[in-house]
Write a protein that holds these residues in place. Sequence first.
Motif, PDB file in Angstrom:
ATOM      1  N   THR A 257      40.281  46.168  87.166  1.00  0.00           N
ATOM      2  CA  THR A 257      39.422  46.013  85.881  1.00  0.00           C
ATOM      3  C   THR A 257      38.445  47.039  86.094  1.00  0.00           C
ATOM      4  N   PHE A 258      37.979  47.664  87.224  1.00  0.00           N
ATOM      5  CA  PHE A 258      36.893  48.556  87.255  1.00  0.00           C
ATOM      6  C   PHE A 258      37.444  50.095  86.870  1.00  0.00           C
ATOM      7  N   LYS A 259      38.663  50.518  86.785  1.00  0.00           N
ATOM      8  CA  LYS A 259      39.123  51.545  86.556  1.00  0.00           C
ATOM      9  C   LYS A 259      38.463  52.446  85.378  1.00  0.00           C
ATOM     10  N   SER A 260      37.854  53.614  85.754  1.00  0.00           N
ATOM     11  CA  SER A 260      36.931  54.027  84.493  1.00  0.00           C
ATOM     12  C   SER A 260      38.073  54.897  83.254  1.00  0.00           C
ATOM     13  N   ASP A 261      39.508  54.980  83.686  1.00  0.00           N
ATOM     14  CA  ASP A 261      40.349  55.228  82.673  1.00  0.00           C
ATOM     15  C   ASP A 261      41.105  54.300  81.960  1.00  0.00           C
ATOM     16  N   ARG A 262      40.681  53.076  82.278  1.00  0.00           N
ATOM     17  CA  ARG A 262      41.280  51.991  81.602  1.00  0.00           C
ATOM     18  C   ARG A 262      41.208  52.007  80.224  1.00  0.00           C
ATOM     19  N   PHE A 263      42.215  51.461  79.548  1.00  0.00           N
ATOM     20  CA  PHE A 263      41.963  51.495  77.845  1.00  0.00           C
ATOM     21  C   PHE A 263      40.995  50.934  77.070  1.00  0.00           C
ATOM     22  N   VAL A 264      40.689  49.821  77.684  1.00  0.00           N
ATOM     23  CA  VAL A 264      39.660  49.012  76.984  1.00  0.00           C
ATOM     24  C   VAL A 264      38.235  49.655  77.350  1.00  0.00           C
ATOM     25  N   THR A 265      37.911  50.109  78.520  1.00  0.00           N
ATOM     26  CA  THR A 265      36.538  51.172  78.832  1.00  0.00           C
ATOM     27  C   THR A 265      36.618  52.002  78.110  1.00  0.00           C
ATOM     28  N   LEU A 266      37.654  52.935  78.065  1.00  0.00           N
ATOM     29  CA  LEU A 266      37.617  54.225  77.200  1.00  0.00           C
ATOM     30  C   LEU A 266      37.392  53.956  75.838  1.00  0.00           C
TER      31      LEU A 266
ATOM     32  N   ILE B 155      35.855  51.215  74.430  1.00  0.00           N
ATOM     33  CA  ILE B 155      34.673  50.815  74.138  1.00  0.00           C
ATOM     34  C   ILE B 155      33.657  51.774  74.250  1.00  0.00           C
ATOM     35  N   LYS B 156      33.676  52.619  75.305  1.00  0.00           N
ATOM     36  CA  LYS B 156      32.756  53.849  75.426  1.00  0.00           C
ATOM     37  C   LYS B 156      32.793  54.740  73.988  1.00  0.00           C
ATOM     38  N   SER B 157      34.097  55.062  73.698  1.00  0.00           N
ATOM     39  CA  SER B 157      34.104  55.979  72.621  1.00  0.00           C
ATOM     40  C   SER B 157      33.620  55.260  71.186  1.00  0.00           C
ATOM     41  N   ALA B 158      33.732  54.082  71.158  1.00  0.00           N
ATOM     42  CA  ALA B 158      33.200  53.167  69.899  1.00  0.00           C
ATOM     43  C   ALA B 158      31.812  53.425  69.802  1.00  0.00           C
ATOM     44  N   ILE B 159      31.287  53.143  71.117  1.00  0.00           N
ATOM     45  CA  ILE B 159      29.893  53.417  71.164  1.00  0.00           C
ATOM     46  C   ILE B 159      29.134  54.707  71.122  1.00  0.00           C
ATOM     47  N   GLU B 160      30.004  55.737  71.397  1.00  0.00           N
ATOM     48  CA  GLU B 160      29.447  57.267  71.420  1.00  0.00           C
ATOM     49  C   GLU B 160      29.445  57.411  69.938  1.00  0.00           C
ATOM     50  N   LEU B 161      30.590  56.981  69.106  1.00  0.00           N
ATOM     51  CA  LEU B 161      30.605  57.290  67.628  1.00  0.00           C
ATOM     52  C   LEU B 161      29.613  56.488  66.968  1.00  0.00           C
ATOM     53  N   ALA B 162      29.330  55.243  67.382  1.00  0.00           N
ATOM     54  CA  ALA B 162      28.358  54.459  66.588  1.00  0.00           C
ATOM     55  C   ALA B 162      26.988  55.187  66.800  1.00  0.00           C
ATOM     56  N   ILE B 163      26.769  55.549  67.842  1.00  0.00           N
ATOM     57  CA  ILE B 163      25.490  56.130  68.189  1.00  0.00           C
ATOM     58  C   ILE B 163      25.381  57.631  67.230  1.00  0.00           C
TER      59      ILE B 163
ATOM     60  N   ILE C 190      19.858  53.792  74.427  1.00  0.00           N
ATOM     61  CA  ILE C 190      20.843  53.620  75.548  1.00  0.00           C
ATOM     62  C   ILE C 190      21.758  54.456  75.566  1.00  0.00           C
ATOM     63  N   SER C 191      22.436  54.703  76.768  1.00  0.00           N
ATOM     64  CA  SER C 191      23.573  55.819  76.818  1.00  0.00           C
ATOM     65  C   SER C 191      24.822  54.962  76.561  1.00  0.00           C
ATOM     66  N   SER C 192      25.669  55.690  76.232  1.00  0.00           N
ATOM     67  CA  SER C 192      27.033  54.849  76.076  1.00  0.00           C
ATOM     68  C   SER C 192      27.537  54.303  77.481  1.00  0.00           C
ATOM     69  N   ASN C 193      27.398  55.096  78.544  1.00  0.00           N
ATOM     70  CA  ASN C 193      27.893  54.633  79.860  1.00  0.00           C
ATOM     71  C   ASN C 193      27.127  53.078  80.303  1.00  0.00           C
ATOM     72  N   THR C 194      25.690  53.257  79.973  1.00  0.00           N
ATOM     73  CA  THR C 194      25.056  51.879  80.315  1.00  0.00           C
ATOM     74  C   THR C 194      25.515  50.624  79.553  1.00  0.00           C
ATOM     75  N   LEU C 195      25.707  50.984  78.210  1.00  0.00           N
ATOM     76  CA  LEU C 195      26.085  49.701  77.057  1.00  0.00           C
ATOM     77  C   LEU C 195      27.546  49.479  77.295  1.00  0.00           C
ATOM     78  N   THR C 196      28.353  50.434  77.692  1.00  0.00           N
ATOM     79  CA  THR C 196      29.831  50.100  77.979  1.00  0.00           C
ATOM     80  C   THR C 196      29.743  49.208  79.053  1.00  0.00           C
ATOM     81  N   GLU C 197      29.148  49.425  80.379  1.00  0.00           N
ATOM     82  CA  GLU C 197      29.020  48.695  81.555  1.00  0.00           C
ATOM     83  C   GLU C 197      28.422  47.215  81.117  1.00  0.00           C
ATOM     84  N   THR C 198      27.374  47.203  80.433  1.00  0.00           N
ATOM     85  CA  THR C 198      26.907  45.935  80.301  1.00  0.00           C
ATOM     86  C   THR C 198      27.734  45.190  79.510  1.00  0.00           C
TER      87      THR C 198
END
Length: 196
Positions: free
Chosen positions: A122-131, A133-141, A150-158
């Motif tokens: 569940t904590f794998k950084s290369d997990r599909f869901v994690t990648l 969500i982070k990509s969608a946040i970056e594009l949304a910004i 807020i950074s994409s890393n922080t919002l993804t982890e939140t």
Amino acid sequence: MKNLTERQKQAIATKLRITQISTDLFKRKGFENVKIQEICDAAKISTGAFYHHFKSKNEIINTGYEQIDLLLRERFESKTFNSNIDKIIYLVSEGSVLLQDLGWIFVGDVYKNLLSTDGKYTFKSDRFVTLEIKSAIELAIENDELQSSISSNTLTETILRISRGFIFDWCLHQGNYDLKTDILSDLNLILANYKK
């Protein structure tokens, strides 16, 4: 990528069948109540064949968790979205639907397994869901859908941390509320703070 041999295809099919049968048994009876011999009998395989594919029952739970991500990926890739925020909402809501379908007993067993396993999936950084969500946040910004405060890393982890917390709470309440509804309520509150 080279083509798989028939033997390799058969091995993959057997491993998948063992995973599916085990998951069904875990959902109905609980992880601790299912013996390896019971899995073997249901899958019509020898215990040697079981141990050829899996080191333990715990490894099946990890494989089952990865299967959830594969199902989510398949559903996600077949959809189109109006915004990047819609992608985030879809990933979280559809993931919660898949977990709710598995049932709180099985998901609770997954969480128990995570507490005692190294290399938590569940904590794998290369997990599909994690990648995703982070990509969608970056594009949304980038597209001014979300603030850049807020950074994409922080919002993804939140988002992932809150989702894991909700899933744990849902298991503690023995699945007696709609997981998707409650996760989405809090997710929308979080995203509302950062929408432009």
